[in-house]
Design an enzyme around this catalytic site. Sequence first.
Site, PDB file in Angstrom:
ATOM      1  N   GLY A  22       0.776  -1.409  -0.061  1.00  0.00           N
ATOM      2  CA  GLY A  22       0.150   0.148  -0.033  1.00  0.00           C
ATOM      3  C   GLY A  22       0.854   1.190  -0.167  1.00  0.00           C
ATOM      4  O   GLY A  22       1.634   1.478   1.048  1.00  0.00           O
ATOM      5  N   GLY A  24      -0.349   4.429   0.612  1.00  0.00           N
ATOM      6  CA  GLY A  24      -0.965   5.608   1.052  1.00  0.00           C
ATOM      7  C   GLY A  24      -0.089   6.304   1.918  1.00  0.00           C
ATOM      8  O   GLY A  24       1.112   5.996   1.846  1.00  0.00           O
ATOM      9  N   PHE A  25      -1.008   7.166   2.926  1.00  0.00           N
ATOM     10  CA  PHE A  25      -0.391   8.048   3.742  1.00  0.00           C
ATOM     11  C   PHE A  25       0.578   6.972   4.858  1.00  0.00           C
ATOM     12  O   PHE A  25       1.789   7.489   4.941  1.00  0.00           O
ATOM     13  CB  PHE A  25      -1.134   8.764   4.492  1.00  0.00           C
ATOM     14  CG  PHE A  25      -1.900   9.830   3.561  1.00  0.00           C
ATOM     15  CD1 PHE A  25      -1.097  11.195   3.202  1.00  0.00           C
ATOM     16  CD2 PHE A  25      -3.240   9.751   3.406  1.00  0.00           C
ATOM     17  CE1 PHE A  25      -1.995  11.899   2.551  1.00  0.00           C
ATOM     18  CE2 PHE A  25      -4.027  10.592   2.717  1.00  0.00           C
ATOM     19  CZ  PHE A  25      -3.149  11.666   2.308  1.00  0.00           C
ATOM     20  N   VAL A  90      -1.668  -7.654  -4.582  1.00  0.00           N
ATOM     21  CA  VAL A  90      -1.242  -8.658  -3.650  1.00  0.00           C
ATOM     22  C   VAL A  90      -2.641  -9.539  -3.533  1.00  0.00           C
ATOM     23  O   VAL A  90      -3.818  -8.807  -3.082  1.00  0.00           O
ATOM     24  CB  VAL A  90      -0.957  -8.348  -2.339  1.00  0.00           C
ATOM     25  CG1 VAL A  90      -0.681  -9.522  -1.150  1.00  0.00           C
ATOM     26  CG2 VAL A  90       0.439  -7.295  -2.251  1.00  0.00           C
ATOM     27  N   GLU A 181     -18.233  18.195   2.481  1.00  0.00           N
ATOM     28  CA  GLU A 181     -17.426  18.923   1.379  1.00  0.00           C
ATOM     29  C   GLU A 181     -18.102  18.694   0.243  1.00  0.00           C
ATOM     30  O   GLU A 181     -18.262  19.591  -0.712  1.00  0.00           O
ATOM     31  CB  GLU A 181     -16.068  18.329   1.462  1.00  0.00           C
ATOM     32  CG  GLU A 181     -15.297  18.921   2.968  1.00  0.00           C
ATOM     33  CD  GLU A 181     -13.850  18.781   3.063  1.00  0.00           C
ATOM     34  OE1 GLU A 181     -13.396  19.216   3.882  1.00  0.00           O
ATOM     35  OE2 GLU A 181     -13.644  17.570   2.407  1.00  0.00           O
ATOM     36  N   ASP A 311      -6.044   2.765   8.311  1.00  0.00           N
ATOM     37  CA  ASP A 311      -7.436   2.350   8.246  1.00  0.00           C
ATOM     38  C   ASP A 311      -7.713   0.901   8.394  1.00  0.00           C
ATOM     39  O   ASP A 311      -8.615   0.672   8.905  1.00  0.00           O
ATOM     40  CB  ASP A 311      -8.077   3.041   6.817  1.00  0.00           C
ATOM     41  CG  ASP A 311      -7.993   4.469   6.918  1.00  0.00           C
ATOM     42  OD1 ASP A 311      -7.772   5.149   7.780  1.00  0.00           O
ATOM     43  OD2 ASP A 311      -8.842   4.979   5.541  1.00  0.00           O
ATOM     44  N   ALA A 328      -5.906  10.509   7.858  1.00  0.00           N
ATOM     45  CA  ALA A 328      -4.620  10.604   7.370  1.00  0.00           C
ATOM     46  C   ALA A 328      -3.454  10.569   8.485  1.00  0.00           C
ATOM     47  O   ALA A 328      -2.414   9.855   8.491  1.00  0.00           O
ATOM     48  CB  ALA A 328      -4.131  11.662   6.154  1.00  0.00           C
TER      49      ALA A 328
END
Length: 439
Positions: A22, A24-25, A90, A181, A311, A328
């Site tokens: 991954g 991501g952050f 994966v 948002e 997460d 994040a």
Amino acid sequence: MFTVTSQDQNSKSTRPRVVIIGGGFGGLALAKKLKNAPVDVILLDKHNYHTFQPLLYQVAIGSIAADSIGFPIRRIFTDYNNFTFNMAEVQKINPEDNTLTTNIGTVYFDYLIIATGSNTNFFNNKQIEHFAMPMKNIPEALNLRSLILQNLETAIVTKDMDEKFALMTFVVVGGGPTGVELSGALAEMRRLILGKDYHGVSKYDMKVYLIEGKAELLASMSAGASGKAKQFLKEAGVRIYNSVHVQSYDGLELKIDDGKTIKTRNVFWAAGVKGEMPEGIPAEKILRGNRIDVDEINRVKGYQNIYAIGDVAAMITPDYPNGHPGVAPTAIQQGEQLGQNLLNIIKGQPTRPFKYKDKGSLATIGRNQAVADLGKLHFQGFFAWLLWGVVHIMSLAGFANKGIVFISWAINYFSKNSDNRLVIRYFNIQTRMSDSDSK
């Protein structure tokens, strides 16, 4: 099939191999922490870029270009001498022999970190999953943009008034930051752009609904922020339904459990997420929300060399009985802390338990309107909106992306318009005919 055995994939390294699933952050923060350390780092991701997810909704409504929130993973790690990236999916984790089954072959690891993040949770409702639109990655955000623009174009020429209003009715499900948002952005499009660019329809023809199961919006923020966000949205013309849930949606009629039915061709799902991970983790290690049960150093319980962060991880503590928030900062802090702990483990030194530092929350509702909770400080309006913009620009990867987004925002702010509303591909929600539907 072949085996990825080392950083150059040709010879087995004598150094510990840390494999991260991954980009991501959390995964990036961990890899950065291991820069030039005495380990080989291999990062695997199905995409070759990192996505700045907080601005996905702006891609969806055409405020900014998709490329401006994506950044090539390899570019981030150009000067790292112990890092390799492979674009791979994966398929299975094999703890018994410390390998991963992937579409590029078998990958060996000494230490494995699962940083695969989360995906949209439709709560096992297959009908809603088919007809509602999620927004967890760039392809999905582009699908939303295509759907919005296609439906507006169709609404201009349709002779069926019921169909016209359905095409111009937008329902956002979920009153968290993403839902709030996105609702605010749609209301701003309705107010500033619709009548200017789409002749033949009026802003009074377009309706925006926001549906939230809890009693208030932005439930994770302060009561003041929640109330002000609701006020801002109502002033913008958003129709808000709290304490209700969507029962069904067949592509035209959305039914709520209070008996109301809304005819719409646009349902955007931001009502929940669930952890996303490959096969191989036993079911007893998976907790609520499809998150992996980890200990105080993010190690998957029952294993010595498998970890999960962000997460997809559930670290249950007295302060966080349901796990840490899926944001994040959590992933970044866990990635950095785990990186240091891995180095300590390799050196035979003590590890340090993870402690989350809540730096506050921000959410924007529209032009000059946002809410902010920063510790004991709570404020709303223009200053919160300005702070939201600064924080998000500074958090983007790459100087070019920062500049592009800033310039786009400046142009949009003064012109009250955008040049990114292009229908560059056709998206058919009925059949999900999209080259990016596989995510």
